[in-house]
Design an enzyme around this catalytic site. Structure first.
Site, PDB file in Angstrom:
ATOM      1  N   LYS A 254     -18.682 -15.535  36.282  1.00  0.00           N
ATOM      2  CA  LYS A 254     -18.537 -16.558  37.317  1.00  0.00           C
ATOM      3  C   LYS A 254     -17.057 -16.790  37.578  1.00  0.00           C
ATOM      4  CE  LYS A 254     -18.840 -20.714  34.465  1.00  0.00           C
ATOM      5  NZ  LYS A 254     -19.302 -20.447  33.128  1.00  0.00           N
ATOM      6  N   LYS A 255     -16.803 -17.432  38.681  1.00  0.00           N
ATOM      7  CA  LYS A 255     -15.403 -17.627  39.037  1.00  0.00           C
ATOM      8  C   LYS A 255     -14.810 -18.756  38.210  1.00  0.00           C
ATOM      9  CE  LYS A 255     -12.419 -17.649  43.023  1.00  0.00           C
ATOM     10  NZ  LYS A 255     -11.896 -16.304  42.858  1.00  0.00           N
ATOM     11  N   ARG A 256     -13.807 -18.413  37.403  1.00  0.00           N
ATOM     12  CA  ARG A 256     -13.178 -19.454  36.605  1.00  0.00           C
ATOM     13  C   ARG A 256     -11.715 -19.643  36.970  1.00  0.00           C
ATOM     14  NH1 ARG A 256     -14.563 -17.204  31.077  1.00  0.00           N
ATOM     15  NH2 ARG A 256     -14.390 -15.399  32.415  1.00  0.00           N
ATOM     16  N   ASP A 260     -10.303 -14.156  38.981  1.00  0.00           N
ATOM     17  CA  ASP A 260     -11.658 -13.625  38.863  1.00  0.00           C
ATOM     18  C   ASP A 260     -12.272 -13.522  40.245  1.00  0.00           C
ATOM     19  OD1 ASP A 260     -11.628 -13.722  36.123  1.00  0.00           O
ATOM     20  OD2 ASP A 260     -12.423 -15.754  36.047  1.00  0.00           O
TER      21      ASP A 260
END
Ligand code: GLU
Length: 491
Positions: A254-256, A260
């Site tokens: 997931k986008k952190r 990313d």
């Protein structure tokens, strides 16, 4: 046999990410392999978060990756509408059926009451479940709640408390859930919208979906969905739950952070080729029998089998994607790569349309060289910058010292002569000039190559010399060599 019908039902609540695209791709592959149909359904019952913009992005990115849709949103078909927000009457109709058969009931419990119920259960050490308060309300009780202004939800009535529900999953085999872990779950929310678990069953049944291929995160929803299929006498489709995709730290992808990228469009914008991303995504959970790493679409379709899909999680490895993409960039038709690279060079301010028209052939040479050193096309300007910018030395003092070394003048003078004498100014011919210099001059290979590279590019490393000279052209090459020779007299 009846036709195979598959579906991809994204929720347009964000930009489409890697995981969803992989699901779309696996459905597409299975449909193409079996001459089936792929249906695109937009699951927009979350009215607050769903937007038309996100829906358009989904359609655009599917198209970019070459995942064509046979039926559904943006395409049409005989089982529409294909947006859940336009199918409310259908959900209402089937909810009514369940209410009539007493397989569902209206529940008037407020958020606070449910919260208290949860707390009490936890305090007792029980699993928080709905306690069935509204299961058998009398007319009077219902009326009282309605008059109080309470808005009901509709719950499925779980009748068997200790029954096994078996999900026959094509990938994971039989997965058994016991009804004791479920409760009377909500099928219609108080805002008048169906829940995901209800709408998905009605739609999959009415759209005659034969196989449901989706992410493993939905496996635990499947027993609830099977109960609804059964309650409405719908045939239950086949299920295949795809393994999770993890990042390199083995956390859910997931986008952190800004680094990313999980949104597909970010890869498109950086200059990843759709062919490469397609190839890469297929390997997130599947691999061909012969361990080949790059396959054509047709080869993938031919080899693709649902029961070859791994049960264990797939790891998203950006280095692997870069490797695949770099390979595609180097092997693809050059004109195609030039077309795709031009926007990046324009953005870097190196070229404009007039330049492209006048210097297309030269540009092609530059990109032919630059593409050997990149992972994605967004890196082309950096890789090619030496051909667009004025010569600049990374370390001028060091360069001067190097040009003053013994043998350098000899190399440069001979190099110039030999280049001028070439019958054809082509990389292969330029290459032979260097072999001759090494053979004929009383200096080592380093003295032939390194000062030349420095004089022509200002840098210690970069594209092969034969290519640099070929692209700079004879005049510019000679100018730069002469300039280097002059620099030796600088104090
Ligand atoms: N809208 C759901 C999702 O995007 C669909 C899940 C399913 O395939 O059943 O997760």
């Amino acid at each position: 046999m009846s036709e195979m019908r598959l579906r991809f039902p994204p929720s347009p609540t964000g930009k489409i990410h890697i995981g969803n695209m992989r699901t779309a791709l696996f459905n597409w592959l299975w449909a193409r392999k079996n001459n089936g149909k792929l249906i695109l359904r937009i699951e927009d019952t979350d009215q607050k978060r769903s937007t038309k913009e996100f829906e358009d992005i989904i359609i655009k990115e599917l198209d970019w990756l070459g995942i064509d849709i046979d039926e559904g949103a943006g395409v049409g078909g005989e089982y529409g509408p294909y947006r859940q927000s336009e199918r409310l009457v259908l959900y209402q109709k089937y909810a009514e059926k369940l209410l009539k058969k007493a397989k569902a009931y209206r529940c008037y419990c407020s958020e606070e009451e449910l919260g208290q119920m949860r707390k009490d259960a936890l305090a007792r050490g029980d699993m928080p479940k709905y306690n069935g308060h509204c299961r058998n309300l009398s007319r009077e009780e219902e009326l009282k709640y309605i008059e109080e202004g309470r808005k009901p939800v509709i719950r499925y009535r779980l009748t068997e408390e200790d029954k096994d529900i078996v999900v026959n999953d094509v990938i994971r085999g039989d997965v058994t859930f016991n009804t004791s872990v479920l409760d009377d779950f909500i099928i219609f929310k108080s805002d008048g919208m169906p829940t995901y678990n209800f709408a998905v069953v009605i739609d999959d049944a009415l759209m005659k979906i034969t196989e449901v291929i989706r992410g493993e995160d939905h496996l635990s929803n499947t027993p609830k969905q099977i109960l609804i299929y059964e309650a409405l006498d719908f045939p239950v489709p086949k299920f295949a739950h795809l393994p999770l995709i993890l990042d390199r730290d083995r956390a859910k992808l997931k986008k952190r952070s800004e680094d990313d990228d999980v949104y597909i469009g970010e890869y498109r914008e950086k200059g990843y080729l759709p062919e490469a991303l397609f190839n890469f995504l297929v390997f997130l959970g599947w691999s061909p029998p012969d361990d080949k790493e790059i396959l054509t679409r047709d080869e993938i379709i031919k080899n693709f089998e649902l029961n070859n899909i791994n049960k264990s999680a797939a790891v998203f490895d950006i280095d692997k994607l870069n490797w695949v993409n770099g390979k595609y960039i180097r092997e693809a038709d050059l004109d195609y790569i030039v077309e795709l690279s031009i926007p990046y060079l324009k953005e870097a301010g190196y070229i404009d349309e007039v330049f492209v028209e006048k210097n297309y052939e030269w540009l092609k040479k530059v990109i032919e060289v630059a593409r050997t050193g990149v992972d994605y096309l967004g890196q082309i300007p950096k890789e090619a910058e030496l051909f667009f910018k004025k010569l600049e030395f990374e370390d001028k003092e060091k360069a001067v010292k190097e040009f003053q070394e013994e043998g350098v003048e000899l190399v440069f003078t001979n190099l110039k002569e030999k280049l001028i004498d070439l019958d054809e100014f082509k990389p292969e011919k330029i290459s032979t000039v260097f072999s001759e210099l090494i053979k004929e001059l009383p200096v080592g290979g380093r003295t032939v190559y390194h000062p030349t590279r420095l004089a022509l590019t200002g840098m210690d490393s970069g594209p092969e010399m034969k290519n640099v000279i070929y692209i700079l052209g004879i005049e510019e090459t000679i100018n730069r060599l002469d300039k280097a020779l002059m620099m030796r007299y600088k104090k």
